[in-house]
Design a protein around this motif. Structure first.
Motif, PDB file in Angstrom:
ATOM      1  N   ASN A 179      64.968 -77.029 -38.494  1.00  0.00           N
ATOM      2  CA  ASN A 179      65.381 -75.635 -38.542  1.00  0.00           C
ATOM      3  C   ASN A 179      64.335 -74.766 -39.222  1.00  0.00           C
ATOM      4  OD1 ASN A 179      67.332 -73.775 -37.783  1.00  0.00           O
ATOM      5  ND2 ASN A 179      68.023 -73.602 -39.905  1.00  0.00           N
ATOM      6  N   HIS A 180      63.403 -75.420 -39.864  1.00  0.00           N
ATOM      7  CA  HIS A 180      62.363 -74.668 -40.546  1.00  0.00           C
ATOM      8  C   HIS A 180      61.032 -74.772 -39.828  1.00  0.00           C
ATOM      9  CE1 HIS A 180      64.385 -73.396 -44.291  1.00  0.00           C
ATOM     10  NE2 HIS A 180      65.255 -74.247 -43.821  1.00  0.00           N
ATOM     11  N   THR A 232      58.460 -73.947 -36.620  1.00  0.00           N
ATOM     12  CA  THR A 232      58.197 -72.684 -35.934  1.00  0.00           C
ATOM     13  C   THR A 232      58.923 -72.575 -34.604  1.00  0.00           C
ATOM     14  OG1 THR A 232      56.195 -73.704 -35.094  1.00  0.00           O
ATOM     15  CG2 THR A 232      55.983 -72.265 -37.002  1.00  0.00           C
ATOM     16  N   LEU A 261      62.699 -71.014 -34.813  1.00  0.00           N
ATOM     17  CA  LEU A 261      62.959 -69.985 -35.817  1.00  0.00           C
ATOM     18  C   LEU A 261      63.958 -68.945 -35.371  1.00  0.00           C
ATOM     19  CD1 LEU A 261      59.346 -69.544 -37.091  1.00  0.00           C
ATOM     20  CD2 LEU A 261      61.248 -70.617 -38.244  1.00  0.00           C
ATOM     21  N   ALA A 262      64.021 -68.718 -34.079  1.00  0.00           N
ATOM     22  CA  ALA A 262      64.919 -67.677 -33.604  1.00  0.00           C
ATOM     23  C   ALA A 262      66.365 -68.000 -33.936  1.00  0.00           C
ATOM     24  CB  ALA A 262      64.758 -67.498 -32.106  1.00  0.00           C
ATOM     25  N   ALA A 264      67.350 -69.432 -36.799  1.00  0.00           N
ATOM     26  CA  ALA A 264      67.480 -69.693 -38.231  1.00  0.00           C
ATOM     27  C   ALA A 264      68.272 -68.617 -38.939  1.00  0.00           C
ATOM     28  CB  ALA A 264      66.090 -69.803 -38.864  1.00  0.00           C
ATOM     29  N   ASP A 265      69.170 -67.992 -38.224  1.00  0.00           N
ATOM     30  CA  ASP A 265      69.964 -66.933 -38.821  1.00  0.00           C
ATOM     31  C   ASP A 265      70.911 -67.493 -39.871  1.00  0.00           C
ATOM     32  OD1 ASP A 265      72.816 -65.173 -38.145  1.00  0.00           O
ATOM     33  OD2 ASP A 265      71.025 -64.229 -38.927  1.00  0.00           O
TER      34      ASP A 265
END
Lengths: 947, 97
Positions: B85-86, B88, B91-92, B94-95
């Motif tokens: 989740n971290h 690249t 990332l979209a 990772a809210d």
């Protein structure tokens, strides 16, 4: 808004799946089973006279005023102690009851001063009201008998007085101290007519009283009354707002006379605090109008110059021109800014917007960098969201409470009271902390296990817990199979099952007895619902993020996430540290934790703000300071933070600040960082603006303006001025419009608006179409990340180790009466409890160095040295010393080092190798501090206007 | 050493220390995942300038760098970071919510 009269049902309304229906004075009423006749009566609109009852306390049945008649029952039972029952027929008013009540009232009044017109409680006195309610017209016993009217007044507490001549010995204060606060500082001394309330044989200030105000709030007379009320009289209107101290985020009624605060009273409707308060929020708010408040903008060319008061226009124009000059000379990335965890969500959002949009870079960071950034990283990696999993009320259903690296009774006292109440009900307690904190043993609380681990060994401890859970077959396999990634779980289980992680093999590293660690792990895994609460003792380590993951691992392994009474819960330090993170204060992410490289999010903001945005991360605070020292970072906008006092390795921080050409500080006081500033913009306190704070349970609450900003502008308005001067237009006319923009652009805030907050009181994010009224418990049914992700957490000892030169380990923290850098609390009477930082040292270590209690000692590390008074304390373990950082003059962070968490650069405040020796002089740093305290804070005298 | 040289050396030492700490964490994972983890973490959290400096250190064989850091800076990545989740690529999503 007029004064808010909260409904008091006399005794608590019970929570029950079952209801009972009874008839009171001819009216049918249905209430939850277990509710008293008194409370049932109030719900239908009848207030039975009472003095010893109030609904924050359990029924007591002592005042004998609330008598009722119940058909089929003998006598006149007290309605407060009589549970309502199906078919019960109750009469609250008749001649017999009236006569009885009047007789009781006569006895009370016969020993009460009749100085109502000059009494501080006149108009706000339950005794007066009740005398009126029962129709008291005469006291047949006269006033000549033995009485208590000459009893002395105890004025020792700075915030309230105890005038025992007015006491009716209803015990509400004693019970509030026990039931609400959990301190047990008060008692009823003596018997019969000699009975009197006592802070256990001493005065209030000298007692165990923590000045939470629960007794004052519970008192039905003027016996315990705020000194501000005695001085000013009663407030005439009230505004509900949110406390600006710790991350509990208590709701308060600011009770006012015009624009003057008379008192802050905890709101019963506040879901974070449930009507309770602590000494800071309840009483320590006078800093807001302290004489030290800076209310005029100021500028100077060099930090050695005198400050010159200027107009807002001039200050903003100067700051903007300097920032533009620096970017033209040194490049776009040569400036940045720091948002504040003390300011509102809306203000924080605007600062990051200004930096990204007007500065044109992502050099924005916030004080969470130095406290809970590992929480965001660790919980994000394992569970998928950068916040705690529960609401505070969840602790009321916990069976086992594991407190790691937190001292809630000092740091988060209102939550601690809620926790202690659950512990008194029988929940089990494990405390992992190098110090013997109050929770380990206090009245009616005793930890089942205190694991006095060595600072820096957290990950070894959590791995040992995991080892026991896995190797003893305590994993909740069904939960893991359904909810978690099995490949990750299996890799983790193999890792922790290795015998090298066992409590026995790690005993030397951890420092706590292996048998206790093993037993505590078993208790956590098998004792029912297990809830972890942690603080900066977890995060402020080189392995802070690893430890957060380790806690999430064991919570997942035991099925302790996704329900009430469990979870992994960070106790956040500052009032809006959660919100400042949510609002995009980190250099790598926009509001809602979306990375700056996310094209869709970036393009959305670019379209909305009309600018081009960078797609790569900016500088963190330590990076900014490094690059300042290196000569490439030249300008900083700091709103409501004091990095010169709060951040580690003060020499490095101040070197960085000195190397900058334009530092703009926006604060309510001329703080330590302002000594290195070129522009000072007056900040506004929480009483002077509208907005929202988000607390540690993700609860968004309204902050409401009760007085005009002393410096003309609220902080969000000042940021707008700067942004407009830099060319990024901001035209908001109210913070609600800023929140509307946040909601429109941030999925987890989609349903948040001021209208929502008015309607619900407060709301916990995510608040969106799926959860229009918010989300008290996260990860119900599934994790935000999808499948819960176990992470491998290898223990790595910190590089900061005790050795021959620095044989002790220093760990730092805070105490109840002071808050963070002390800028607020030091300017209140709270300093009576803590007028200076001291070094707590174990008797063994003290004796070895010939140090006696109260001696001045030199505290030295590889970073620097300070002089501080020693306090010998068996709360410490040998080899570990402790201090606080509330007083700038102490310079505690002169000692701390530049070691940081591997993932987030959160400083390792909790482990510094030090030496302690006796001294008779202040350190060189302290001597320079006192010089600079004058030299760098001079304000030019105002020029007289020409005739 | 000149002041400038001293600053450059300090910077290199600090970046090495930070990256080596990451290597200690990700070193528990298989080599491919470890270097993807280190690389992904640096891309996500470091400025491009700091990243470029570290790559340069790796290219010139700075002995202060952990071998995993060198590999992370110089080798192509074929697998996902353990902290997916971290990384690249994700990332979209990772809210916070």
């Amino acid at each position: 808004m007029p004064l808010i009269q909260e409904l008091d049902t006399g005794t608590p309304i019970r929570v029950s799946d079952e209801t009972v229906t009874l008839t009171i004075d001819g009216n049918q009423v249905t209430v939850p089973k277990g509710t008293s006749v008194m409370a049932a009566s109030v719900t239908m609109g009848t207030k039975i006279p009472r003095l010893c009852a109030t609904d924050s306390l359990e029924a007591y049945g002592s005042c004998r005023l609330c008598l009722v008649e119940i058909e089929g029952r003998r006598g006149t039972p007290a309605s407060c102690t009589t549970p309502a029952d199906n078919g019960m027929v109750v009469h609250t008013q008749n001649e017999r009851l009236a006569k009885l009540r009047k007789g009781v009232m006569e006895l009370y009044i016969s020993d009460h001063p009749l100085d109502c017109l000059t009494c501080s409680a006149n108009g706000d006195c339950e005794l007066q009201d009740t005398a009126g309610q029962v129709g008291l017209r005469d006291v047949r016993y006269g006033y000549d008998g033995e009485k208590h009217k000459q009893a002395p007044i105890d004025d020792s507490n700075p915030y309230f007085s105890f005038e025992s001549s007015k006491c009716i010995v209803c015990s509400r204060c004693v019970r509030a101290c026990e039931e609400v606060q959990g301190t047990f500082a008060l008692t009823i001394e003596g018997r019969g007519f000699q009975s009197k309330v006592s802070p256990s044989g001493t005065d209030f200030f000298g007692s165990e009283c923590v000045s939470c105000g629960a007794c004052v709030q519970a008192c039905p007379t003027a016996t315990l009354n705020e000194k501000m009320v005695i001085q000013m009289g009663h407030p005439e209107h009230a505004v509900v707002t949110t406390c600006a101290y710790c991350g509990v985020g208590c709701s308060f009624k600011a009770e006012m006379q015009g624009d003057k605060v008379v008192r802050m009273v905890p709101s019963k409707d506040g879901k974070a605090n449930d009507g309770h308060s602590c000494v800071k929020g309840r009483f320590a708010w006078n800093y807001a109008t302290h004489k030290d408040r800076m209310t005029k903008p100021m500028i100077r060319a060099a930090i050695t110059d005198e400050w010159r008061e200027v107009s807002w226009d001039e200050a903003i124009a100067y700051a903007a021109s300097e920032f533009k000059r620096l970017q033209a000379k040194y490049g776009t990335d040569s400036i940045g800014g720091i948002t504040s965890s003390r300011c509102t969500n809306e203000e924080t959002y605007l600062v990051q917007k200004l930096i990204r949009g007007a500065f044109g870079n992502n050099n924005v960071d916030t004080c969470a960098r130095v406290c809970h950034s590992p929480t965001g990283y660790g919980l994000g990696a394992t569970l998928g969201t950068s916040a705690g999993t529960q609401e505070f009320a969840s602790v009321e259903e916990a069976d086992v409470i594991l407190v790691i690296g937190a001292n809630p009774t000092d740091g988060h006292p209102v939550f601690a009271s809620r926790m202690k109440k659950r512990l008194r009900e029988g929940a089990r307690l494990i405390v992992a902390d190098p110090r013997k904190i109050d929770l380990v043993k206090s009245p009616h609380i005793r930890a089942d296990y205190h694991l006095p681990l060595k600072p820096g060994s957290n990950v070894a401890l959590i791995n040992a817990f995991a080892h026991v859970i896995v190797t003893e077959g305590l994993v909740n396999e069904a939960y893991v199979r359904e909810r978690c990634d099995l490949n990750d779980f299996e890799a983790w289980a193999r890792f922790v099952a290795d015998v090298r992680h066992s409590p026995e093999q790690q005993e030397g590293v951890i420092g706590a007895p292996a048998a206790d660690v093993r037993a505590a792990a078993r208790l956590y895994a098998t004792g029912g619902k297990g809830a972890i609460f942690y603080g900066l003792g977890v995060t402020e380590h080189s392995q802070g993020s690893t430890m957060v993951m380790g806690m999430a691992n064991i919570a997942m392994a035991t099925g302790n996430i996704g329900g009430i009474g469990m979870g992994v819960n960070p106790l956040r330090g500052q009032n809006n540290v959660q919100g400042s993170c949510d609002m995009g204060s980190f250099p790598h992410e926009y509001p809602g934790y979306r990375h700056v490289s996310d094209d869709a999010t970036r393009e959305m903001y670019e379209a909305l703000w009309g600018v081009s945005l960078q797609r790569t991360p900016g500088l963190r605070i330590p990076n900014m300071l490094d690059e300042a020292v290196e000569g490439t970072f030249k300008g900083l906008y700091v709103q409501g933070e004091d990095i010169a006092q709060s951040d580690p390795d003060t020499h490095h921080v101040t070197s960085g600040l000195r190397a900058m050409e334009c530092v703009v500080v926006q604060d309510i006081f001329l703080n330590e960082t302002a000594k290195y500033a070129h522009v000072f913009l007056p900040g506004s306190s929480f009483l002077e603006k509208d907005g929202t704070f988000t607390n540690a349970e993700r609860r968004i609450s309204r902050v409401r303006k009760v007085m005009a900003p002393l410096g003309i502008y609220a902080d969000w308005e000042a940021t707008m001025l700067l942004s407009n001067a830099l060319g990024l237009p901001m035209t908001y006319t109210h913070p609600s419009q800023i929140m509307d923009e946040i909601a429109a652009t941030t999925p987890s805030f989609k349903g948040v608006s001021y209208e929502t907050l008015e309607r619900l009181g407060s709301v916990q994010w995510p608040c969106n179409d799926d959860a229009p009224e918010g989300t008290p418990t996260m990860h119900v049914g599934h994790f935000v990340i999808g499948k819960g992700k176990f992470m491998i957490t290898e223990f790595q000892a910190t590089e900061e180790r005790a050795g021959p030169r620095f044989p002790l380990i220093l760990t730092t923290g805070r105490i109840l009466s002071q808050y963070n850098v002390g800028a607020q609390t030091r300017r209140t009477s709270n300093s009576m409890w803590h007028e200076e930082d001291v070094l707590e040292i174990h008797p063994f270590d003290a004796e070895l160095r010939g140090v006696k209690d109260g001696d001045l000692v030199a505290l030295e590390s590889r970073s620097g040295d300070i002089a501080i008074k020693a306090r010998i304390s068996e709360r410490m373990q040998p080899g570990v010393v402790y201090t606080t950082f509330h007083h700038a003059k102490t310079g505690a962070n002169v000692i701390t080092t530049d070691y940081t968490d591997w993932a987030t650069n959160c400083p390792e405040y909790k482990v510094t190798a030090v030496q302690v020796r006796k001294t008779n002089r202040m350190s060189d740093w302290q001597a320079r501090f006192f010089e600079e305290d004058v030299a760098l804070t001079r304000v030019a005298p105002k020029m007289e206007a020409a005739e | 050493m000149s002041d400038h040289g001293d600053l450059v050396a300090k910077k290199a030492a600090k970046l090495a220390m930070m990256a080596n700490q990451m290597a200690q964490f990700f070193g528990s994972y298989p080599h491919d995942q470890a270097i993807a983890g280190i690389s992904g973490h640096i891309v996500k959290f470091w400025t491009p300038k700091m990243h470029a400096l570290l790559i340069a250190q790796a290219e010139r064989g700075d002995p202060a760098l952990h071998p995993l850091v060198v590999d992370a800076m110089l080798m192509p990545k074929h697998v996902e970071s353990p902290t997916k989740n971290h990384a690249t690529g994700d990332l979209a999503h990772a809210d916070a919510g």
